[in-house]
Design a protein around this motif. Structure first.
Motif, PDB file in Angstrom:
ATOM      1  N   ALA A   1       3.501   6.360 -12.217  1.00 54.17           N
ATOM      2  CA  ALA A   1       2.634   6.522 -11.596  1.00 54.17           C
ATOM      3  C   ALA A   1       1.639   5.212 -12.474  1.00 54.17           C
ATOM      4  CB  ALA A   1       1.663   7.607 -11.983  1.00 54.17           C
TER       5      ALA A   1
ATOM      6  N   VAL B   1      -2.531  12.620 -17.823  1.00 54.00           N
ATOM      7  CA  VAL B   1      -3.213  11.658 -17.817  1.00 54.00           C
ATOM      8  C   VAL B   1      -3.428  10.994 -19.059  1.00 54.00           C
ATOM      9  CG1 VAL B   1      -5.747  10.823 -17.777  1.00 54.00           C
ATOM     10  CG2 VAL B   1      -4.752  13.443 -16.779  1.00 54.00           C
TER      11      VAL B   1
ATOM     12  N   THR C   1     -10.351  12.874 -14.191  1.00 50.64           N
ATOM     13  CA  THR C   1      -9.931  14.134 -14.923  1.00 50.64           C
ATOM     14  C   THR C   1      -9.514  14.197 -16.658  1.00 50.64           C
ATOM     15  OG1 THR C   1      -7.639  14.040 -14.506  1.00 50.64           O
ATOM     16  CG2 THR C   1      -9.303  14.590 -12.571  1.00 50.64           C
TER      17      THR C   1
ATOM     18  N   PHE D   1       4.337   5.270  -5.572  1.00 47.98           N
ATOM     19  CA  PHE D   1       4.628   5.329  -6.599  1.00 47.98           C
ATOM     20  C   PHE D   1       3.685   6.532  -7.557  1.00 47.98           C
ATOM     21  CE2 PHE D   1       7.393   2.055  -6.724  1.00 47.98           C
ATOM     22  CZ  PHE D   1       8.210   2.026  -7.901  1.00 47.98           C
TER      23      PHE D   1
ATOM     24  N   VAL E   1       2.274  -2.742  -9.035  1.00 46.30           N
ATOM     25  CA  VAL E   1       1.687  -2.745  -7.897  1.00 46.30           C
ATOM     26  C   VAL E   1       0.051  -3.266  -7.079  1.00 46.30           C
ATOM     27  CG1 VAL E   1       2.861  -1.663  -5.139  1.00 46.30           C
ATOM     28  CG2 VAL E   1       3.618  -1.093  -6.888  1.00 46.30           C
ATOM     29  N   ASN E   2       0.116  -4.235  -6.519  1.00 47.23           N
ATOM     30  CA  ASN E   2      -1.376  -3.948  -5.755  1.00 47.23           C
ATOM     31  C   ASN E   2      -1.497  -3.338  -4.694  1.00 47.23           C
ATOM     32  OD1 ASN E   2      -2.542  -5.467  -8.019  1.00 47.23           O
ATOM     33  ND2 ASN E   2      -0.943  -7.512  -7.123  1.00 47.23           N
ATOM     34  N   PHE E   3      -2.614  -2.336  -5.479  1.00 49.41           N
ATOM     35  CA  PHE E   3      -2.266  -1.547  -3.694  1.00 49.41           C
ATOM     36  C   PHE E   3      -3.726  -1.278  -3.599  1.00 49.41           C
ATOM     37  CE2 PHE E   3      -2.056   2.605  -4.824  1.00 49.41           C
ATOM     38  CZ  PHE E   3      -1.573   2.645  -5.858  1.00 49.41           C
ATOM     39  N   SER E   4      -4.564  -1.402  -2.144  1.00 46.30           N
ATOM     40  CA  SER E   4      -5.952  -1.071  -2.645  1.00 46.30           C
ATOM     41  C   SER E   4      -6.998  -0.293  -3.017  1.00 46.30           C
ATOM     42  CB  SER E   4      -6.675  -1.650  -0.792  1.00 46.30           C
ATOM     43  OG  SER E   4      -5.875  -0.842   0.062  1.00 46.30           O
TER      44      SER E   4
ATOM     45  N   THR F   1      -0.033   8.846 -18.372  1.00 44.57           N
ATOM     46  CA  THR F   1      -0.121   8.170 -17.391  1.00 44.57           C
ATOM     47  C   THR F   1      -0.445   6.266 -18.056  1.00 44.57           C
ATOM     48  OG1 THR F   1       0.532   9.870 -15.862  1.00 44.57           O
ATOM     49  CG2 THR F   1      -0.611   7.264 -15.117  1.00 44.57           C
TER      50      THR F   1
ATOM     51  N   MET G   1       1.867  11.790  -9.571  1.00 40.56           N
ATOM     52  CA  MET G   1       0.783  12.656 -10.329  1.00 40.56           C
ATOM     53  C   MET G   1      -0.065  12.721  -9.280  1.00 40.56           C
ATOM     54  SD  MET G   1       0.331  11.844 -13.495  1.00 40.56           S
ATOM     55  CE  MET G   1      -1.330  11.839 -14.762  1.00 40.56           C
TER      56      MET G   1
ATOM     57  N   LEU H   1      -7.292   5.402  -6.534  1.00 39.49           N
ATOM     58  CA  LEU H   1      -6.724   6.550  -7.141  1.00 39.49           C
ATOM     59  C   LEU H   1      -6.939   6.843  -8.586  1.00 39.49           C
ATOM     60  CD1 LEU H   1      -4.041   6.652  -4.529  1.00 39.49           C
ATOM     61  CD2 LEU H   1      -6.265   7.551  -4.812  1.00 39.49           C
TER      62      LEU H   1
ATOM     63  N   ASN I   1       0.578  -1.317  -0.052  1.00 37.52           N
ATOM     64  CA  ASN I   1      -0.352  -0.149  -0.329  1.00 37.52           C
ATOM     65  C   ASN I   1       0.880   1.841  -0.481  1.00 37.52           C
ATOM     66  OD1 ASN I   1      -2.929  -1.027  -0.294  1.00 37.52           O
ATOM     67  ND2 ASN I   1      -3.180  -0.616   1.878  1.00 37.52           N
TER      68      ASN I   1
ATOM     69  N   TYR J   1       3.431   2.320 -13.304  1.00 37.30           N
ATOM     70  CA  TYR J   1       4.010   1.554 -12.552  1.00 37.30           C
ATOM     71  C   TYR J   1       3.183   0.969 -11.335  1.00 37.30           C
ATOM     72  CZ  TYR J   1       7.295  -1.585 -10.998  1.00 37.30           C
ATOM     73  OH  TYR J   1       7.490  -2.925 -10.044  1.00 37.30           O
ATOM     74  N   GLY J   2       3.174   2.070 -10.137  1.00 33.87           N
ATOM     75  CA  GLY J   2       1.865   1.897  -9.574  1.00 33.87           C
ATOM     76  C   GLY J   2       0.693   1.520  -9.479  1.00 33.87           C
ATOM     77  N   PHE J   3       0.515   1.790 -10.791  1.00 36.62           N
ATOM     78  CA  PHE J   3      -1.197   1.645 -11.523  1.00 36.62           C
ATOM     79  C   PHE J   3      -0.772   0.747 -11.545  1.00 36.62           C
ATOM     80  CE2 PHE J   3      -2.424   6.377 -11.274  1.00 36.62           C
ATOM     81  CZ  PHE J   3      -2.678   6.023  -9.849  1.00 36.62           C
TER      82      PHE J   3
ATOM     83  N   ILE K   1     -10.009   8.072 -10.396  1.00 38.63           N
ATOM     84  CA  ILE K   1     -10.339   9.385 -10.385  1.00 38.63           C
ATOM     85  C   ILE K   1      -9.186  10.648 -11.200  1.00 38.63           C
ATOM     86  CG2 ILE K   1     -10.274  11.214  -8.365  1.00 38.63           C
ATOM     87  CD1 ILE K   1     -10.531   9.775  -6.377  1.00 38.63           C
ATOM     88  N   ILE K   2      -7.537   9.856 -11.187  1.00 41.07           N
ATOM     89  CA  ILE K   2      -7.146  10.547 -12.251  1.00 41.07           C
ATOM     90  C   ILE K   2      -7.856  10.626 -13.979  1.00 41.07           C
ATOM     91  CG2 ILE K   2      -5.071  10.265 -13.345  1.00 41.07           C
ATOM     92  CD1 ILE K   2      -4.271  10.004 -10.247  1.00 41.07           C
TER      93      ILE K   2
END
Lengths: 318, 277
Positions: free
Chosen positions: B94, B152, B116, A39, B101-104, B155, A43, B109, A33, B96-98, B112-113
């Motif tokens: 961003a 956006v 926009t 990361f 990475v598995n985050f809740s 990304t 942005m 997020l 998380n 890579y993160g999206f 939302i991005i």
């Protein structure tokens, strides 16, 4: 008894194992998380401050009377007054009408681009030269392009009218200086400038049509026209739909051409939504009024996007 | 089957070539006018190859004269290069993160991005302007760079490419104890480098050509970008078309160079993502 205790023991062990695994997993999850957030945070923060916050502010300002010089405290709430002023203003109505007229550039440009892309896809040598040539206006700056066209369209000395004079036409239009022709002149430039982009997208679409379809059609004795109508057009429908939507949205954002060439004139004949917004906000400092235009613009684009989502499946045959 | 030149195709090529030349006439006119003396600009029939060459004087006047384009060039290069580097970095991180990475709250997020992206940039100009005045970013290069740095589109585009990386690579690196930053830098980034190059070139072209943001967010002459300077130059030198055309050629030239170098990336990027500035 003994058997049962072994079973119980194994159950207990299992539970313990799952618990441990869960604990370990939740530690990893927690870490993921944080890492994930790190990361995406540049942005996300950027978009929040520079897009999310302003869009909310736009909606507030549209109901207020305020200008840049006054402090935040002196915001006066005026309800729907800005919108009433908007729809009572001839220039605003004219802007919307011009925006609607400008929509004509989209299908015209698409038709020209489709024709060019079909020709240069299969029927010419030096394909890459043609790609670059027709794409040139897209990569050139709109300001430079606008300045060149301004001189080309010069009513008395410009090459276009000199050419028309030489053909014996005595009173050629004054183009961007003529209220009846100014918008058309801008539309010509817009079509010229966006052909390259449309052509590239159509080329990509054409190249993704499987050759077997044409071969099958040939075996059935299909004519060129049959192939165009029954293979190309349907296969290109997603491309066409995409170009239509992005084209419409981009006509609602036309600004550079007007700002450089006509400043909305002569006698408001080329005013359009974004120009009117800019003029009201940054020249006449009517912030509330200009924000109301911004809200209208937002809903126009939102509406088109929603139409896109709902019709995508119906219109597009894959 | 023997390959031979088909007459049909040759005829089509010639016709298309003539059409393309007509299409490019404004550019030829611009280029030839920039080398002329003022008196010859409107001579008809058009002298495509100037009879009297005045090119050196024209370009000298534009570059070193009262409104030195050298300064505006430097401003544009500074803004464009910084915006491109920051935007690519922010978007790649961003993306890579999206995707990896598995985050809740990641998906939330991202939504939302993505939402926009529907907001037309012009409908938020006024609050951005107020915010910039408040933050002291108005009339500064930093402000302009920041405006173009959170894309956006970039990304979204790069996320598609990161998603194409097989998770086995990443899992293997994780088992070896590599952190996400390590994986991003040494594994994921090199794999998507072509996509990043494509996006960087597009961002470069869009930023270089941007007229609206500099017009609204810059005020001081010495901060002007090439596009703003172009417009100012035109209104000041309304009578000197040869000079204006020399300025226009100067404004377009870097893009043509970038385009020639990265032609493949630009064309593929645009065709693939169907992206529009």
């Amino acid at each position: 008894m003994k058997d049962l205790s072994v079973e119980a023991k194994s159950i207990v062990e299992n539970v313990e194992f799952v618990k441990r695994k869960k604990r370990k997993k939740s530690v990893i999850e927690k870490k993921e998380n944080w890492v994930g957030f790190l990361f995406v945070s540049p942005m996300f923060i950027g978009v929040s401050v520079l897009t999310l916050l302003p869009i909310i502010a736009t909606f507030f300002l549209a109901f207020a009377d305020w200008n840049f010089i006054m402090g935040i405290q002196s915001v006066k709430w005026v309800g729907l007054d800005n919108f009433k002023a908007l729809f009572a203003n001839e220039v605003f109505i004219k802007s919307v009408l011009n925006n609607l007229l400008f929509l004509l550039t989209v299908p015209i440009c698409m038709a020209i681009s489709l024709l060019i892309s079909i020709v240069i896809d299969k029927h010419v040598y030096m394909k890459s030269y043609f790609k670059v040539a027709f794409f040139m206006p897209y990569i050139s700056s709109i300001v430079a392009i606008a300045v060149v066209w301004q001189v080309l369209f010069n009513p008395t000395e410009g090459p276009i009218n000199q050419f028309l004079f030489s053909l014996g036409i005595e009173n050629p239009p004054k183009w961007i200086a003529d209220p009846n022709f100014a918008l058309i002149s801008l539309m010509v430039i817009q079509i010229w400038a966006s052909t390259g982009f449309n052509m590239l997208i159509y080329l990509a679409g054409l190249q993704s049509i499987p050759k077997e379809l044409y071969e099958a059609a040939d075996m059935d004795g299909a004519t060129r026209w049959d192939k165009f109508k029954h293979i190309m057009l349907p296969a290109l429908s997603p491309t066409t739909f995409f170009l239509l939507i992005t084209g419409i949205i981009s006509t609602f954002k036309v600004f550079d051409l007007i700002a450089v060439l006509t400043k909305g004139g002569p006698i408001n004949s080329t005013t359009m939504l974004v120009w009117h917004l800019y003029d009201s906000a940054f020249v006449n400092l009517k912030i509330g009024y200009a924000s109301a235009i911004a809200v209208v613009l937002f809903f126009f684009v939102l509406f088109i996007t929603l139409v896109q989502w709902s019709l995508q499946k119906k219109w597009v045959n894959y | 089957m023997e390959r031979r030149i088909s007459i049909r195709k040759l005829v089509m090529t010639v016709i298309s070539f003539i059409v393309s030349i007509a299409f490019l006439l404004p550019f030829f006119w611009m280029l030839s006018t920039s080398f002329k003396i003022e008196a010859d600009v409107f001579k008809f029939p058009i002298e495509w190859i100037p009879r009297t060459w005045n090119g050196i004087e024209n370009y000298k006047e534009v570059w070193l004269g009262k409104d030195p384009f050298a300064l505006y060039y430097w401003n544009s290069i500074k803004i464009t290069v910084s915006t491109t580097i920051i935007s690519v970095t922010v978007s790649a991180l961003a993306a890579y993160g999206f995707s990896k990475v598995n985050f809740s709250i990641g998906n939330f997020l991202f939504l939302i991005i993505l939402a926009t992206y529907m907001v037309p940039q012009q409908s938020i100009l006024i609050p951005q302007f107020i915010l910039y005045r408040y933050l002291g970013l108005f009339d500064s290069h930093l402000g302009l760079i920041l405006l173009g740095s959170f894309s956006v589109l970039g990304t979204f585009m790069l996320r598609q490419f990161f998603m194409g990386i097989h998770s086995d690579y990443i899992d293997a690196a994780k088992i070896d104890g590599a952190s996400h930053f390590r994986i991003f830098w040494s594994i994921a980034f090199p794999i998507v480098r072509p996509a990043i190059a494509t996006y960087a070139i597009l961002r470069f072209i869009w930023t270089w050509n941007d007229f609206q943001n500099p017009l609204i967010f810059l005020r001081s002459d010495e901060l002007y970008t090439i596009q703003l300077a172009m417009q100012k130059f035109t209104s000041l030198n309304g009578e000197f078309y040869s000079l204006i055309m020399a300025a226009a050629v100067s404004a377009i030239l870097p893009l043509i160079i970038v385009f020639i170098i990265g032609q493949k990336q630009v064309i593929e990027g645009i065709a693939l993502g169907g992206v529009k500035g």
